[in-house]
Design a protein around this motif. Structure first.
Motif: not given
Length: 336
Positions: A266-289
């Motif tokens: 997973m190249k831990k510690g490397r800078r992501p080039k695309i951050i994918h907010f997978t699964e049901h908890n989205k940034p815009w969800s009321t409980d999103g984090w």
């Protein structure tokens, strides 16, 4: 701690949230690649609901690919001219092609879990894309682009029709056994970032086969057309740099959900080039984090949808502040 102290943390330097520069500095370990492709064709499958979030994708990829010439293909089922005009304001100076699906079996297919029916629209790209386009990069609407998209677009697919990143939350060997496929570790890809050779796809009937699998075995497709795509393209896709699709489980092992890739893979510690907010908890969800939720809200500010999304997620000052503090604490813990 007093309220004033919390406010000072939130306001940071020059009115900018302190969490953002700290996290950005932690991520900026590697220089951005030089521009490569003269024009990049990006595709989305959208309905009206997801326009605000796709706008964040537009704002982020434009900001991180200065000088790029972009063409956007929007596959949809009837987005109004007014809604289109608002969306295009997020990418002034770039081209848009609105490709409406009017007669296709994908319109009759139901969504699956947290997956919108609009996700199926990518299956129509080989048919609906203008004939002068021979390569397209499909992106989901729940991600933020942090690298220069021209590097990804120029990736060599070799003999393959599609390129993708493995889905670290799916046991590829178990999936292969379920569908009588040749077992392969990390052989299951995430379809949220797909580099597609339309010339090869037009010359085959592979996308039609995917639709057929959906029509005949929809109950077996845990993740909708993503599973169907994997059945049809099993062992026939190019593995892209994993940093172009950094998924939730790569960053949040504390949630207790399985992750089938190693830290090195997973190249831990490397800078992501695309951050994918997978699964049901989205940034815009009321409980999103999410550890990198701040990137979504940074680029949301560059769109005309900010007020709409904040209202949808019931975001207020204290909620935003708590997220920022939690983000700082968890980001450095994950990097330890």
């Amino acid at each position: 701690m007093k309220t004033a102290s919390f406010r000072s943390i939130a306001e940071g330097l020059n009115g900018r949230p302190l969490a953002e520069p700290l996290l950005e500095a932690a991520m900026q370990r590697y220089s951005r690649p030089r521009p490569i492709a003269p024009e990049v064709t990006i595709a989305f499958g959208l309905d009206t609901t997801y326009l605000p979030h796709a706008a964040v994708v537009l704002a982020s990829l434009i900001a991180n690919a200065p000088g790029a010439k972009l063409r956007f293909l929007i596959v949809h089922d009837g987005i109004s001219p007014q809604a289109r005009s608002t969306f295009e304001r997020c990418a002034k100076g770039h081209r848009f092609d609105w490709l409406e699906i009017k007669a296709s079996s994908v319109l009759a297919m139901p969504g699956k879990r947290h997956i919108s029916r609009a996700g199926y629209y990518r299956l129509m790209l080989a048919e609906l894309a203008p004939p002068d386009i021979d390569r397209v990069l499909y992106l989901d609407a729940d991600l933020v682009v942090m690298g220069d998209i021209r590097e990804l677009y120029a990736s060599d697919l070799g003999e393959h029709a599609i390129g993708a990143v493995c889905d670290v939350g799916m046991d590829g060997e178990a999936f292969a056994e379920r569908f009588q496929l040749q077992p392969k570790r990390l052989g299951y890809f995430n379809s949220g970032v797909l580099l597609m050779d339309l010339t090869k796809l037009r010359a085959s009937d592979d996308l039609s086969k995917v639709i057929t699998v959906l029509e005949t075995r929809i109950d077996d497709m845990e993740y909708g057309d993503q599973c169907a795509l994997n059945v049809v393209f099993w062992s026939r896709w190019k593995q892209l740099d994993i940093l172009w699709n950094v998924q939730r489980r790569m960053l949040m092992p504390q949630e207790g959900k399985p992750c089938y890739a190693t830290a090195a893979e997973m190249k831990k510690g490397r800078r992501p080039k695309i951050i994918h907010f997978t699964e049901h908890n989205k940034p815009w969800s009321t409980d999103g984090w999410h550890p990198l939720i701040w990137t979504y809200y940074r680029y949301l500010k560059k769109t005309p949808y900010r007020a709409q999304v904040l209202k949808l997620g019931k975001v207020h000052f204290l909620k935003d502040l708590r997220r920022k503090i939690k983000t700082v604490v968890n980001w450095y813990r994950l990097q330890a």
